[in-house]
Design a protein around this motif. Sequence first.
Motif, PDB file in Angstrom:
ATOM      1  N   ASP A 127       0.814  -1.218   0.000  1.00  0.00           N
ATOM      2  CA  ASP A 127       0.000   0.000   0.000  1.00  0.00           C
ATOM      3  C   ASP A 127       0.847   1.268   0.000  1.00  0.00           C
ATOM      4  O   ASP A 127       0.438   2.296  -0.548  1.00  0.00           O
ATOM      5  N   GLY A 128       2.006   1.234   0.637  1.00  0.00           N
ATOM      6  CA  GLY A 128       2.862   2.423   0.697  1.00  0.00           C
ATOM      7  C   GLY A 128       3.905   2.461  -0.397  1.00  0.00           C
ATOM      8  O   GLY A 128       4.906   3.181  -0.274  1.00  0.00           O
ATOM      9  N   LEU A 129       3.683   1.728  -1.479  1.00  0.00           N
ATOM     10  CA  LEU A 129       4.685   1.606  -2.529  1.00  0.00           C
ATOM     11  C   LEU A 129       5.119   2.950  -3.100  1.00  0.00           C
ATOM     12  O   LEU A 129       6.309   3.211  -3.270  1.00  0.00           O
ATOM     13  N   PHE A 130       4.163   3.813  -3.389  1.00  0.00           N
ATOM     14  CA  PHE A 130       4.487   5.058  -4.084  1.00  0.00           C
ATOM     15  C   PHE A 130       5.218   6.066  -3.197  1.00  0.00           C
ATOM     16  O   PHE A 130       5.997   6.876  -3.695  1.00  0.00           O
ATOM     17  N   SER A 131       4.960   6.020  -1.895  1.00  0.00           N
ATOM     18  CA  SER A 131       5.614   6.970  -0.993  1.00  0.00           C
ATOM     19  C   SER A 131       6.803   6.356  -0.266  1.00  0.00           C
ATOM     20  O   SER A 131       7.484   7.040   0.485  1.00  0.00           O
ATOM     21  N   GLY A 132       7.062   5.076  -0.486  1.00  0.00           N
ATOM     22  CA  GLY A 132       8.154   4.381   0.187  1.00  0.00           C
ATOM     23  C   GLY A 132       9.480   4.547  -0.539  1.00  0.00           C
ATOM     24  O   GLY A 132       9.601   5.320  -1.495  1.00  0.00           O
ATOM     25  N   PRO A 133      10.494   3.806  -0.109  1.00  0.00           N
ATOM     26  CA  PRO A 133      11.827   3.924  -0.712  1.00  0.00           C
ATOM     27  C   PRO A 133      11.873   3.380  -2.130  1.00  0.00           C
ATOM     28  O   PRO A 133      11.067   2.517  -2.515  1.00  0.00           O
ATOM     29  N   ALA A 134      12.842   3.868  -2.899  1.00  0.00           N
ATOM     30  CA  ALA A 134      12.981   3.458  -4.299  1.00  0.00           C
ATOM     31  C   ALA A 134      13.228   1.962  -4.416  1.00  0.00           C
ATOM     32  O   ALA A 134      12.799   1.332  -5.394  1.00  0.00           O
ATOM     33  N   ARG A 137      10.021   0.038  -4.882  1.00  0.00           N
ATOM     34  CA  ARG A 137       9.445   0.188  -6.227  1.00  0.00           C
ATOM     35  C   ARG A 137      10.275  -0.595  -7.252  1.00  0.00           C
ATOM     36  O   ARG A 137       9.733  -1.137  -8.213  1.00  0.00           O
ATOM     37  N   ARG A 138      11.591  -0.647  -7.036  1.00  0.00           N
ATOM     38  CA  ARG A 138      12.436  -1.409  -7.957  1.00  0.00           C
ATOM     39  C   ARG A 138      12.115  -2.907  -7.867  1.00  0.00           C
ATOM     40  O   ARG A 138      12.064  -3.605  -8.880  1.00  0.00           O
ATOM     41  N   ARG A 139      11.893  -3.410  -6.653  1.00  0.00           N
ATOM     42  CA  ARG A 139      11.510  -4.819  -6.517  1.00  0.00           C
ATOM     43  C   ARG A 139      10.140  -5.069  -7.152  1.00  0.00           C
ATOM     44  O   ARG A 139       9.914  -6.102  -7.787  1.00  0.00           O
ATOM     45  N   PHE A 140       9.217  -4.118  -6.980  1.00  0.00           N
ATOM     46  CA  PHE A 140       7.906  -4.222  -7.617  1.00  0.00           C
ATOM     47  C   PHE A 140       8.062  -4.249  -9.131  1.00  0.00           C
ATOM     48  O   PHE A 140       7.445  -5.068  -9.830  1.00  0.00           O
ATOM     49  N   LEU A 141       8.905  -3.360  -9.649  1.00  0.00           N
ATOM     50  CA  LEU A 141       9.172  -3.303 -11.080  1.00  0.00           C
ATOM     51  C   LEU A 141       9.712  -4.642 -11.574  1.00  0.00           C
ATOM     52  O   LEU A 141       9.261  -5.160 -12.607  1.00  0.00           O
ATOM     53  N   LYS A 279      -5.261  13.177 -12.636  1.00  0.00           N
ATOM     54  CA  LYS A 279      -4.926  14.415 -11.929  1.00  0.00           C
ATOM     55  C   LYS A 279      -3.583  14.997 -12.363  1.00  0.00           C
ATOM     56  O   LYS A 279      -3.300  16.168 -12.077  1.00  0.00           O
ATOM     57  N   GLY A 280      -2.757  14.173 -12.998  1.00  0.00           N
ATOM     58  CA  GLY A 280      -1.459  14.661 -13.432  1.00  0.00           C
ATOM     59  C   GLY A 280      -0.515  14.973 -12.292  1.00  0.00           C
ATOM     60  O   GLY A 280       0.351  15.847 -12.420  1.00  0.00           O
ATOM     61  N   ILE A 281      -0.648  14.290 -11.168  1.00  0.00           N
ATOM     62  CA  ILE A 281       0.227  14.518 -10.022  1.00  0.00           C
ATOM     63  C   ILE A 281       1.004  13.245  -9.714  1.00  0.00           C
ATOM     64  O   ILE A 281       0.575  12.131 -10.033  1.00  0.00           O
ATOM     65  N   ALA A 282       2.174  13.411  -9.095  1.00  0.00           N
ATOM     66  CA  ALA A 282       2.963  12.254  -8.692  1.00  0.00           C
ATOM     67  C   ALA A 282       2.124  11.373  -7.769  1.00  0.00           C
ATOM     68  O   ALA A 282       1.364  11.878  -6.935  1.00  0.00           O
ATOM     69  N   ALA A 283       2.254  10.069  -7.928  1.00  0.00           N
ATOM     70  CA  ALA A 283       1.417   9.138  -7.172  1.00  0.00           C
ATOM     71  C   ALA A 283       1.532   9.343  -5.673  1.00  0.00           C
ATOM     72  O   ALA A 283       0.545   9.226  -4.941  1.00  0.00           O
ATOM     73  N   GLU A 284       2.731   9.684  -5.192  1.00  0.00           N
ATOM     74  CA  GLU A 284       2.908   9.844  -3.742  1.00  0.00           C
ATOM     75  C   GLU A 284       2.148  11.045  -3.188  1.00  0.00           C
ATOM     76  O   GLU A 284       1.932  11.146  -1.978  1.00  0.00           O
ATOM     77  N   ARG A 285       1.713  11.960  -4.056  1.00  0.00           N
ATOM     78  CA  ARG A 285       0.958  13.131  -3.602  1.00  0.00           C
ATOM     79  C   ARG A 285      -0.549  12.879  -3.599  1.00  0.00           C
ATOM     80  O   ARG A 285      -1.313  13.708  -3.107  1.00  0.00           O
ATOM     81  N   ALA A 286      -0.962  11.750  -4.144  1.00  0.00           N
ATOM     82  CA  ALA A 286      -2.384  11.415  -4.136  1.00  0.00           C
ATOM     83  C   ALA A 286      -2.807  10.959  -2.748  1.00  0.00           C
ATOM     84  O   ALA A 286      -1.972  10.615  -1.909  1.00  0.00           O
ATOM     85  N   SER A 287      -4.114  10.966  -2.480  1.00  0.00           N
ATOM     86  CA  SER A 287      -4.610  10.523  -1.188  1.00  0.00           C
ATOM     87  C   SER A 287      -4.359   9.027  -1.019  1.00  0.00           C
ATOM     88  O   SER A 287      -4.070   8.305  -1.978  1.00  0.00           O
ATOM     89  N   THR A 288      -4.492   8.556   0.216  1.00  0.00           N
ATOM     90  CA  THR A 288      -4.271   7.130   0.492  1.00  0.00           C
ATOM     91  C   THR A 288      -5.214   6.266  -0.336  1.00  0.00           C
ATOM     92  O   THR A 288      -4.803   5.259  -0.925  1.00  0.00           O
ATOM     93  N   GLY A 289      -6.497   6.656  -0.388  1.00  0.00           N
ATOM     94  CA  GLY A 289      -7.462   5.901  -1.180  1.00  0.00           C
ATOM     95  C   GLY A 289      -7.144   5.927  -2.654  1.00  0.00           C
ATOM     96  O   GLY A 289      -7.292   4.915  -3.353  1.00  0.00           O
ATOM     97  N   GLU A 290      -6.718   7.094  -3.152  1.00  0.00           N
ATOM     98  CA  GLU A 290      -6.354   7.207  -4.567  1.00  0.00           C
ATOM     99  C   GLU A 290      -5.134   6.359  -4.890  1.00  0.00           C
ATOM    100  O   GLU A 290      -5.060   5.732  -5.960  1.00  0.00           O
ATOM    101  N   HIS A 324     -11.200  -2.527   1.954  1.00  0.00           N
ATOM    102  CA  HIS A 324     -11.088  -1.077   2.123  1.00  0.00           C
ATOM    103  C   HIS A 324     -11.543  -0.298   0.894  1.00  0.00           C
ATOM    104  O   HIS A 324     -11.314   0.916   0.801  1.00  0.00           O
ATOM    105  N   LEU A 325     -12.185  -0.999  -0.039  1.00  0.00           N
ATOM    106  CA  LEU A 325     -12.742  -0.317  -1.206  1.00  0.00           C
ATOM    107  C   LEU A 325     -14.183   0.074  -0.934  1.00  0.00           C
ATOM    108  O   LEU A 325     -14.914  -0.666  -0.263  1.00  0.00           O
ATOM    109  N   ASP A 326     -14.608   1.212  -1.456  1.00  0.00           N
ATOM    110  CA  ASP A 326     -16.018   1.566  -1.329  1.00  0.00           C
ATOM    111  C   ASP A 326     -16.829   0.636  -2.233  1.00  0.00           C
ATOM    112  O   ASP A 326     -16.281  -0.027  -3.120  1.00  0.00           O
TER     113      ASP A 326
END
Length: 373
Positions: A127-134, A137-141, A279-290, A324-326
């Motif tokens: 869940d914290g992939l986008f705001s976590g360490p690189a 994300r590299r392992r995810f990649l 939204k054209g924003i970096a993923a880490e700046r989106a809300s937790t739900g987004e 946790h999805l609506d």
Amino acid sequence: MIAPRITRLILTAFRSYRKLDLAIDAAMVVLTGQNGAGKTNVLEALSLFTQGKGLRRADLADMASEEGDGSFAVAAEADGALGPVHLGTGIEGEPGPRKYRIDREPVSSAAAFADHLRLVWLTPSMDGLFSGPAGERRRFLDRLVLAVDAGHGTRVNALERALRARNRLLEDPQADQRWLEAAEHEIADIAIAVAASRADTVRRLAGLIGEEIDPSSPFPHAQIALDGAIENAVLDEPAVAVEERYRRILREGRARDRAAGRTLEGPHLTDLLVVHGPKGIAAERASTGEQKALLLGLVLAHAGLVARLAGMAPIMLLDEVAAHLDPSRREALYGKLLASGAQVWLTGADPSVFDALAGEAAVFKVTPGHVGR
């Protein structure tokens, strides 16, 4: 489209299961039960039918039942891409090496399982992939790439070993320069192959996402790119030229790398860049739900890419993704999963979350050490 399915799962001395023999007759499999009952253990067992340490990235010794002798076995019967097959993996005694079998005959590695099935997964730890360490994300990649290119994991491991060997040589001021040059030659060769697989997978995935943008979807589309000089270079330049340039970078950076105690340039530092498309924003700046919806959309798109390139729909392991999805997003998720034709394994503590799948899914109740219909 071929859609491999697990039809029987047998666990022996694995985690909380002394013995489990589970028959499956559905494309949608739901595991419900209290937290700690062992739902994720079942998904982890399935995730061992691909390269790596599985969805928890745990040590093999930690997977063995505490009541056993350190051994464990995971076996599955499947309708695979090449027909019915029996797959097996496990260890015999601690700290025995992991073993792999196909139709009860030994094979050299988990890469051989890829001929029969592919797996993708999503877990709460991501869940914290986008705001976590690189590094995360590299392992995810690399897991994204591995589901498409079964040899990628071997190359990534080889690159890590080669980098460690160079670091040890740099620590020794009396090291033979010919050994150092040989190490850098090997690193550059492997690095280009790793970078090329990553770049090609991200390019193809970005293209597929672009083809399927749906403004009405509750799962926002992602814009993805790589922050890695070598990955970006191999898309536009001959691989030989990129390899020679990286070899020169390694040679000229020896003093700097020796002082740092590590190699400061290369694909072992690449990052995956993700943007919330609408939204054209970096993923880490989106809300937790987004962020959660964005990650789920990315994994679903990746599953589609695997189906397109590998010629088989991947088995999807989705751990606690629906709770946790609506309601609207949950309904949309189930619709996408059913439409994919893939076998999907879902877990959740609350059975009511899966009411919409009544008649579509095989639902199992998980209690410690036991799974029952």
